[in-house]
Enzyme design. Sequence first.
Site, PDB file in Angstrom:
ATOM      1  N   CYS A   2       0.826  -1.192   0.000  1.00 17.35           N
ATOM      2  CA  CYS A   2       0.000   0.000   0.000  1.00 17.35           C
ATOM      3  C   CYS A   2       0.867   1.252   0.000  1.00 17.35           C
ATOM      4  O   CYS A   2       2.053   1.208   0.276  1.00 17.35           O
ATOM      5  CB  CYS A   2      -0.892   0.030   1.239  1.00 17.35           C
ATOM      6  SG  CYS A   2      -1.782  -1.495   1.557  1.00 17.35           S
ATOM      7  N   ARG A  27       3.074   0.103  -6.571  1.00 16.05           N
ATOM      8  CA  ARG A  27       3.072  -0.769  -5.402  1.00 16.05           C
ATOM      9  C   ARG A  27       1.862  -1.700  -5.383  1.00 16.05           C
ATOM     10  O   ARG A  27       1.833  -2.653  -4.612  1.00 16.05           O
ATOM     11  CB  ARG A  27       3.088   0.086  -4.124  1.00 16.05           C
ATOM     12  CG  ARG A  27       4.329   0.946  -3.994  1.00 16.05           C
ATOM     13  CD  ARG A  27       4.203   1.979  -2.897  1.00 16.05           C
ATOM     14  NE  ARG A  27       4.249   1.405  -1.571  1.00 16.05           N
ATOM     15  CZ  ARG A  27       5.355   1.226  -0.856  1.00 16.05           C
ATOM     16  NH1 ARG A  27       6.529   1.572  -1.360  1.00 16.05           N
ATOM     17  NH2 ARG A  27       5.309   0.717   0.350  1.00 16.05           N
ATOM     18  N   TRP A  74      -4.064  -2.091  -0.614  1.00 18.02           N
ATOM     19  CA  TRP A  74      -4.158  -3.475  -1.079  1.00 18.02           C
ATOM     20  C   TRP A  74      -4.859  -4.237   0.033  1.00 18.02           C
ATOM     21  O   TRP A  74      -4.369  -4.314   1.147  1.00 18.02           O
ATOM     22  CB  TRP A  74      -2.776  -4.070  -1.352  1.00 18.02           C
ATOM     23  CG  TRP A  74      -2.897  -5.437  -1.949  1.00 18.02           C
ATOM     24  CD1 TRP A  74      -2.960  -6.616  -1.298  1.00 18.02           C
ATOM     25  CD2 TRP A  74      -3.036  -5.739  -3.339  1.00 18.02           C
ATOM     26  NE1 TRP A  74      -3.112  -7.646  -2.175  1.00 18.02           N
ATOM     27  CE2 TRP A  74      -3.168  -7.141  -3.442  1.00 18.02           C
ATOM     28  CE3 TRP A  74      -3.058  -4.977  -4.506  1.00 18.02           C
ATOM     29  CZ2 TRP A  74      -3.306  -7.787  -4.670  1.00 18.02           C
ATOM     30  CZ3 TRP A  74      -3.199  -5.627  -5.726  1.00 18.02           C
ATOM     31  CH2 TRP A  74      -3.325  -7.010  -5.795  1.00 18.02           C
ATOM     32  N   ASN A  98      -0.531   1.074   6.663  1.00 21.36           N
ATOM     33  CA  ASN A  98      -0.010  -0.085   5.942  1.00 21.36           C
ATOM     34  C   ASN A  98       0.381  -1.137   6.963  1.00 21.36           C
ATOM     35  O   ASN A  98       0.957  -0.804   8.000  1.00 21.36           O
ATOM     36  CB  ASN A  98       1.244   0.272   5.141  1.00 21.36           C
ATOM     37  CG  ASN A  98       0.948   1.133   3.938  1.00 21.36           C
ATOM     38  OD1 ASN A  98      -0.206   1.324   3.569  1.00 21.36           O
ATOM     39  ND2 ASN A  98       1.996   1.656   3.331  1.00 21.36           N
ATOM     40  N   GLY A  99       0.137  -2.409   6.647  1.00 23.78           N
ATOM     41  CA  GLY A  99       0.605  -3.469   7.529  1.00 23.78           C
ATOM     42  C   GLY A  99      -0.529  -4.287   8.114  1.00 23.78           C
ATOM     43  O   GLY A  99      -1.661  -4.256   7.635  1.00 23.78           O
ATOM     44  N   GLU A 479      19.343 -22.405   0.141  1.00 24.75           N
ATOM     45  CA  GLU A 479      19.087 -21.036  -0.297  1.00 24.75           C
ATOM     46  C   GLU A 479      20.141 -20.074   0.259  1.00 24.75           C
ATOM     47  O   GLU A 479      20.598 -19.169  -0.447  1.00 24.75           O
ATOM     48  CB  GLU A 479      17.683 -20.608   0.135  1.00 24.75           C
ATOM     49  CG  GLU A 479      17.369 -19.117  -0.012  1.00 24.75           C
ATOM     50  CD  GLU A 479      17.412 -18.607  -1.439  1.00 24.75           C
ATOM     51  OE1 GLU A 479      17.336 -17.374  -1.617  1.00 24.75           O
ATOM     52  OE2 GLU A 479      17.546 -19.412  -2.386  1.00 24.75           O
ATOM     53  N   LYS A 483      22.565 -17.766  -2.049  1.00 22.47           N
ATOM     54  CA  LYS A 483      22.655 -16.314  -1.927  1.00 22.47           C
ATOM     55  C   LYS A 483      24.118 -15.872  -1.800  1.00 22.47           C
ATOM     56  O   LYS A 483      24.541 -14.899  -2.407  1.00 22.47           O
ATOM     57  CB  LYS A 483      21.869 -15.829  -0.709  1.00 22.47           C
ATOM     58  CG  LYS A 483      20.381 -15.724  -0.915  1.00 22.47           C
ATOM     59  CD  LYS A 483      20.055 -14.588  -1.875  1.00 22.47           C
ATOM     60  CE  LYS A 483      18.680 -14.790  -2.475  1.00 22.47           C
ATOM     61  NZ  LYS A 483      18.619 -15.885  -3.454  1.00 22.47           N
ATOM     62  N   GLU A 486      25.829 -16.261  -5.157  1.00 21.26           N
ATOM     63  CA  GLU A 486      25.341 -15.341  -6.173  1.00 21.26           C
ATOM     64  C   GLU A 486      25.977 -13.959  -6.082  1.00 21.26           C
ATOM     65  O   GLU A 486      26.321 -13.365  -7.108  1.00 21.26           O
ATOM     66  CB  GLU A 486      23.816 -15.168  -6.037  1.00 21.26           C
ATOM     67  CG  GLU A 486      22.981 -16.310  -6.566  1.00 21.26           C
ATOM     68  CD  GLU A 486      21.500 -16.025  -6.408  1.00 21.26           C
ATOM     69  OE1 GLU A 486      20.784 -16.112  -7.413  1.00 21.26           O
ATOM     70  OE2 GLU A 486      21.071 -15.709  -5.281  1.00 21.26           O
ATOM     71  N   HIS A 502      28.711 -38.087   5.739  1.00 18.08           N
ATOM     72  CA  HIS A 502      28.762 -38.860   4.495  1.00 18.08           C
ATOM     73  C   HIS A 502      29.592 -38.153   3.427  1.00 18.08           C
ATOM     74  O   HIS A 502      29.361 -38.344   2.236  1.00 18.08           O
ATOM     75  CB  HIS A 502      27.355 -39.134   3.984  1.00 18.08           C
ATOM     76  CG  HIS A 502      26.555 -40.020   4.884  1.00 18.08           C
ATOM     77  ND1 HIS A 502      26.708 -41.388   4.913  1.00 18.08           N
ATOM     78  CD2 HIS A 502      25.625 -39.721   5.824  1.00 18.08           C
ATOM     79  CE1 HIS A 502      25.887 -41.905   5.818  1.00 18.08           C
ATOM     80  NE2 HIS A 502      25.223 -40.912   6.391  1.00 18.08           N
ATOM     81  N   LYS A 602      17.928 -11.242 -14.028  1.00 13.68           N
ATOM     82  CA  LYS A 602      16.768 -11.328 -13.134  1.00 13.68           C
ATOM     83  C   LYS A 602      15.785 -12.384 -13.610  1.00 13.68           C
ATOM     84  O   LYS A 602      15.243 -13.147 -12.821  1.00 13.68           O
ATOM     85  CB  LYS A 602      16.081  -9.960 -13.042  1.00 13.68           C
ATOM     86  CG  LYS A 602      14.932  -9.918 -12.036  1.00 13.68           C
ATOM     87  CD  LYS A 602      15.432 -10.158 -10.624  1.00 13.68           C
ATOM     88  CE  LYS A 602      14.312 -10.139  -9.603  1.00 13.68           C
ATOM     89  NZ  LYS A 602      14.771 -10.606  -8.285  1.00 13.68           N
TER      90      LYS A 602
END
Length: 607
Positions: A2, A27, A74, A98-99, A479, A483, A486, A502, A602
Amino acid sequence: MCGIVGILGKDPAAGQILDSLKRLEYRGYDSAGIATLVNGHIERRRSEGKLNNLADKLQADPLEGIVGIGHTRWATHGAPNEVNAHPHATDQVAIVHNGIIENFQELRLELEDAGHSFVTETDSEVIVHLITDKLKQGLPPVEAASQAIKHLEGAFALGVIFQGEDDLMVAARRGSPLAIGRGDGEMFIGSDAFALAPMTNRVTYLEDGDWAEIHRDHVVIYNDAGQVVNRQEKLISPAAALVDKGDHKHFMAKEIFEQPEVIGHTLGAYINPLKQTVQVPDAAFDLGQVSKITMTACGTAFYATMVAKYWFEQLARLPAEIDIASEFRYREAAMQEGGLSLFVSQSGETADTLAALKYCREQNQHIASIVNVEESSIARESDLILPTHAGPEIGVASTKAFTCQLTVLACLALAAGRARGKVSRDGEIRLVRALMEIPRHAAQCLHQESQIRLLAHDLAKATDVLYLGRGLHYAIALEGALKLKEISYIHAEGYAAGELKHGPIALIDEDVPVVVLAPCDSMFEKTVSNMQEVIARGGKVILISDEKGIELAGKDCWASIEVPYTDPYVAPILYSLPVQLLAYHTAVAKGTDVDQPRNLAKSVTVE
């Protein structure tokens, strides 16, 4: 995400607010509104849909006044209609928000007992009634607002104006971004500098937990302890405002810190907090009758499906299979009748994922997609679209898109569990509450940034780093390693902690840091046992756990990072944040191009 705008101005405010709200359209929103002080009294114009509907209302029924607030909403709590649109107001106070307010139900019941009447389904309306209640107790406006803010639990940004107060606005942020713009005898607030660019280039970003008393000629900013603090004023160039990084050096940092807000917006699309139920869009198939779910994705999105496999199988008892999209169609998988194929892609244009989708369509599967772009190719090919509502993600390394993908998958797995009769009503309530807590906990995770920044300076000296996790957190280990690779170009690998002996244990020495993800859950003791094997061989362990876990196992670790305790079901979402910050600050320490790392794009639109 929002948008908030506020003006303490010299000229009529409504038109300026409308123009600023248009700059926040990127947004995403589904309703909008403006409130101003007209002869000291609060007046509003609100509308469902796009801003041109609000503009038509203002043309037909102009809104006077030089003090005002505006909002693009939103929908999170309550349908996207005019009644639920912001600003919310009583005859004494108007607010934009917002939130998510987690404890709105308890506050609403208390306020109803005190004689307040509610007209919307939103959590936001609680705020305006809470401030009004404080005013009725005799508190002056600033104190009434500050006392009300102390009662709010959740992640939020607020703008508040008061009847009869034409030189006062209160702003606050906890989790969601908010900036104060300074003019010549005027003051402004906005969700970002881009919204304020036509009015001022002098911007102060509130830090998390700050709230501000704003007058035309000065601002007093308080931290969450109630102490007066100084926050730096910055000059923002027009070009910088067009691609606003906020108070951050890189887009990746901004996007990491947007997560409390965007996760909240994503949750708003999939849970009903009043009824404490999970809800997904209507589909052409019955989720309760799906025989098997096959999830396909690439890169970070694939790790989201790894977490979801546990969720679907443990919670919904639904057989789940996951595939890397670039491999999937070449093995000519046999697809089960009545199966659901679910595709996860930030852009919705990933070539390998789209090719896998077309294969599953040929196999007569139901098709669903989790995307951040609803007009994308993958979305157009789907029977069911599940948007992530992460907002634009500029940094190549995915952060907020990943946690929003996890949030959608958590909601979908819970919905499947309910549809299949595997989750009780009490279980649904418990997990919905856990989901609603995520934005607040995420904001708390981000408070660890200064500690993580210091740790990253040492991590940047490493040439190899291992990440360990079990169960739901195995994927987060993968992940985290991705990161780091990357954006810092340090070689890193993620492993299931039980696989340590192992093979990977051969790599352990004093020069190989090992990041261990170990929330205090049913797998904790086993993960810590593997961690001790690393310590016994001179390995430098960075333990990421909750307070209890660090107390039990952190004594011999090189460093520890605390994550708020939460229900184990939603913990992977929170544990993603420290590994993102660790990778980000390590890359900054090494001086790499964080937002555009070498050789990466991207959106991968070729095979």
